[in-house]
Design a protein around this motif. Structure first.
Motif, mmCIF file in Angstrom:
data_model
loop_
_atom_site.group_PDB
_atom_site.id
_atom_site.type_symbol
_atom_site.label_atom_id
_atom_site.label_comp_id
_atom_site.label_asym_id
_atom_site.label_seq_id
_atom_site.Cartn_x
_atom_site.Cartn_y
_atom_site.Cartn_z
ATOM 1 N N SER A 113 23.098 21.133 35.700
ATOM 2 C CA SER A 113 22.503 19.609 35.682
ATOM 3 C C SER A 113 21.630 18.996 35.071
ATOM 4 O O SER A 113 20.247 19.718 34.087
ATOM 5 C CB SER A 113 20.854 19.834 36.750
ATOM 6 O OG SER A 113 21.277 20.197 37.672
ATOM 7 N N PRO A 114 22.155 18.785 33.692
ATOM 8 C CA PRO A 114 22.033 17.681 32.383
ATOM 9 C C PRO A 114 20.627 16.889 32.145
ATOM 10 O O PRO A 114 19.945 17.358 31.425
ATOM 11 C CB PRO A 114 22.968 16.745 32.270
ATOM 12 C CG PRO A 114 24.595 17.110 33.015
ATOM 13 C CD PRO A 114 23.756 17.664 34.786
ATOM 14 N N LEU A 115 20.536 16.540 33.379
ATOM 15 C CA LEU A 115 19.058 15.274 33.661
ATOM 16 C C LEU A 115 18.320 16.238 33.809
ATOM 17 O O LEU A 115 16.688 15.728 33.044
ATOM 18 C CB LEU A 115 19.117 14.395 34.725
ATOM 19 C CG LEU A 115 20.641 13.109 34.961
ATOM 20 C CD1 LEU A 115 20.613 12.640 36.669
ATOM 21 C CD2 LEU A 115 19.939 12.527 33.879
ATOM 22 N N GLU A 116 18.177 17.514 34.898
ATOM 23 C CA GLU A 116 17.142 18.469 34.389
ATOM 24 C C GLU A 116 16.560 19.218 33.046
ATOM 25 O O GLU A 116 15.962 19.362 32.757
ATOM 26 C CB GLU A 116 17.450 19.316 35.647
ATOM 27 C CG GLU A 116 17.186 18.898 36.563
ATOM 28 C CD GLU A 116 17.094 19.989 38.110
ATOM 29 O OE1 GLU A 116 16.749 19.656 39.376
ATOM 30 O OE2 GLU A 116 17.565 20.652 37.640
ATOM 31 N N LEU A 117 17.673 18.816 32.068
ATOM 32 C CA LEU A 117 18.151 19.805 31.042
ATOM 33 C C LEU A 117 17.208 18.384 30.042
ATOM 34 O O LEU A 117 16.989 18.965 28.522
ATOM 35 C CB LEU A 117 19.031 20.820 30.434
ATOM 36 C CG LEU A 117 19.755 21.559 31.450
ATOM 37 C CD1 LEU A 117 21.176 22.032 31.172
ATOM 38 C CD2 LEU A 117 18.833 22.918 31.167
ATOM 39 N N GLY A 118 16.877 18.122 30.550
ATOM 40 C CA GLY A 118 16.417 16.395 29.517
ATOM 41 C C GLY A 118 17.186 14.727 28.944
ATOM 42 O O GLY A 118 17.679 14.159 28.172
ATOM 43 N N ALA A 119 19.095 15.140 29.688
ATOM 44 C CA ALA A 119 19.794 14.418 29.230
ATOM 45 C C ALA A 119 19.233 12.927 29.557
ATOM 46 O O ALA A 119 18.491 12.934 30.732
ATOM 47 C CB ALA A 119 20.763 14.405 29.500
ATOM 48 N N ASP A 120 19.227 11.722 29.844
ATOM 49 C CA ASP A 120 19.466 10.604 30.062
ATOM 50 C C ASP A 120 20.504 10.426 31.425
ATOM 51 O O ASP A 120 19.608 8.805 31.837
ATOM 52 C CB ASP A 120 19.093 9.415 29.114
ATOM 53 C CG ASP A 120 18.046 9.634 27.780
ATOM 54 O OD1 ASP A 120 16.471 10.137 28.236
ATOM 55 O OD2 ASP A 120 18.635 9.829 26.792
ATOM 56 N N LEU A 121 21.488 10.056 30.627
ATOM 57 C CA LEU A 121 22.751 9.781 31.544
ATOM 58 C C LEU A 121 23.529 10.376 32.066
ATOM 59 O O LEU A 121 24.150 11.612 30.714
ATOM 60 C CB LEU A 121 23.295 8.142 30.794
ATOM 61 C CG LEU A 121 22.065 7.345 30.726
ATOM 62 C CD1 LEU A 121 22.165 6.479 29.947
ATOM 63 C CD2 LEU A 121 22.388 6.920 32.283
ATOM 64 N N VAL A 122 24.331 11.237 33.146
ATOM 65 C CA VAL A 122 24.990 11.813 33.367
ATOM 66 C C VAL A 122 26.605 11.108 33.644
ATOM 67 O O VAL A 122 26.205 10.211 34.572
ATOM 68 C CB VAL A 122 24.853 12.590 34.610
ATOM 69 C CG1 VAL A 122 26.310 13.221 35.349
ATOM 70 C CG2 VAL A 122 24.065 13.753 33.666
ATOM 71 N N VAL A 123 27.765 11.108 33.651
ATOM 72 C CA VAL A 123 28.984 10.927 33.860
ATOM 73 C C VAL A 123 29.876 11.868 34.571
ATOM 74 O O VAL A 123 29.586 12.394 34.285
ATOM 75 C CB VAL A 123 29.462 9.717 32.654
ATOM 76 C CG1 VAL A 123 28.863 8.886 32.324
ATOM 77 C CG2 VAL A 123 30.508 10.265 31.754
#
Ligand SMILES: *Cc1c(COP(=O)(O)O)cnc(C)c1O
Length: 381
Positions: free
Chosen positions: A180-190
């Motif tokens: 879950s990249p967004l939970e790790l602080g990323a802004d966008l996931v593709v």
């Protein structure tokens, strides 16, 4: 809610007009207005389609984001993300990204005044030193294809926050079930939904998930303006695939672990790259930032000739590009998925001519191992 509950219910509510349990395929290009000046909320299907909207809600929920956007392919989604930039902007990107992303950048986007620096993103210092005053975005793929190198998402996200740029993560290889990249602080996931999200090798599609209001507004505008939207039929296929994502990923992973152990101990296999093996240089990072190690394994067979003998002997593993389907797919990266990457660049990245990439399917592990053994037996000692 738990992941599999969301996978079955989020965005996929029972149809309010008929009670249909499966989201209907709204195969329409336009919608009748209620009266002049008043719509039902639906006007034209490039802008909005209820089947696509259901998929967009589903993927947003699974990625723990605010809003999802479905595109006609993974590349169309990635192109939409880069379309948020303006001429003169700079992007730092993993050097080992998907071959199609590399081609889009070098063959198309560079002509529009965007600049890109490819770095070994497993090295935080390399990302930081590539940043300039014009850097607006860092784009990473973790693990990378086919070398399975990881990038620390949390560390990269905090670097991006400090430097005022956005972090984009291509999460295709892990799927939202495992990472879950967004939970790790990323802004966008593709995503390329073509892979694990749809999971049945019968649809090409892409998705972008955003959290911030300005990204959501911009992506919505780009999606309806450029128009590379996912069709209603394909949206429905991906919705159906998503319902079983949890059980499929568990099986992909348990088969992959069994196969990685088998390959790791085999005399004709030079080296096995799988984040779940203790021998993987980033095993600890893999265990920390994801909920599993995934279904992708790469391994080296010593020579092109050995790889060819091996691949030609397989009967269950299907020699094909792509990944993430229920069937085990196997490919030769140098001549297939990464053929558009120049030879010297492939060598530098470790995509050698003896490298084989396995997308482990959900068949019975014993049958897959028997098939792999058949191929390995063909290699001369
Ligand atoms: C396949 C893939 C893409 C491109 O997706 P398409 O649906 O083929 O356009 C992008 N990133 C990764 C990691 C992929 O595997």
């Amino acid at each position: 809610m738990g992941f599999s509950t969301d996978a079955i219910h989020a965005g996929q509510e029972t149809d309010p007009t008929t009670g249909a349990v499966s989201v209907p395929i709204y195969q329409t290009s336009t919608y009748e207005m209620v009266e002049l000046g008043k719509t039902t909320g639906y006007d034209y299907a490039r802008t909005i389609n209820p089947t696509r909207a259901a998929l967009e809600r589903s993927i947003a929920a699974l990625e723990r984001g605010q809003r999802g956007f479905a595109f006609a392919s993974g590349m169309a989604g990635i192109n939409a993300v880069f379309s948020m930039l303006s001429s003169g902007d700079h992007v730092v990107i993993s050097e080992n990204v998907y071959g199609g992303t590399f081609r889009l950048i070098n063959g198309v986007l560079k002509n529009f005044g965007l600049t890109f620096t490819f770095v070994d993103s497993s090295n935080q210092a390399a990302i930081e030193s590539a940043m300039t005053g014009s850097t607006k975005m860092v784009f990473i793929e973790t693990p990378t294809n086919p070398i399975l190198t990881l990038t620390d998402i949390e560390a990269t996200a905090s670097l991006c926050r400090r430097r005022g740029c956005d972090l984009v993560v291509d999460n295709t290889f892990m799927s939202p079930f495992l990472q879950s990249p967004l939970e790790l602080g990323a802004d966008l996931v593709v995503h390329s939904t073509t892979k694990f999200l749809n999971g049945h090798s019968d649809s090409v599609g892409g998705a972008v998930v955003a959290v911030k209001k300005e990204h959501i507004e911009r992506l919505h505008f780009i999606q309806k303006s450029a128009g590379a939207v996912l069709s209603p039929m394909d949206s429905w296929l991906v919705l159906r695939g998503i319902k079983t994502l949890g059980v499929r990923m568990e099986r992909h992973e348990s088969n992959a672990r069994t196969i990685a152990d088998f390959l790791d101990g085999h005399e004709k296999v030079r080296r096995v790259l799988y984040p779940g093996l203790d021998s993987h240089p980033q095993h600890a990072l893999a265990a920390r930032q994801a909920r599993g190690f995934g279904g992708m394994i790469s391994f080296e067979l010593g020579s092109y000739d050995a790889a060819k003998r091996f691949l030609d002997a397989l009967q269950i593993c299907t020699l094909a590009e792509s990944l993430g389907g229920v069937e085990t797919l196997i490919s030769h990266s140098a001549s297939m998925t990464h053929a558009s990457v120049p030879q010297h660049e492939r060598q530098r990245l470790g995509i050698k001519d003896d490298l084989v990439r396995l997308s482990v399917g959900i068949e019975d592990a014993e049958d897959l191992i028997a098939d792999l053994r058949r191929g390995l037996d063909r290699i001369e000692a």
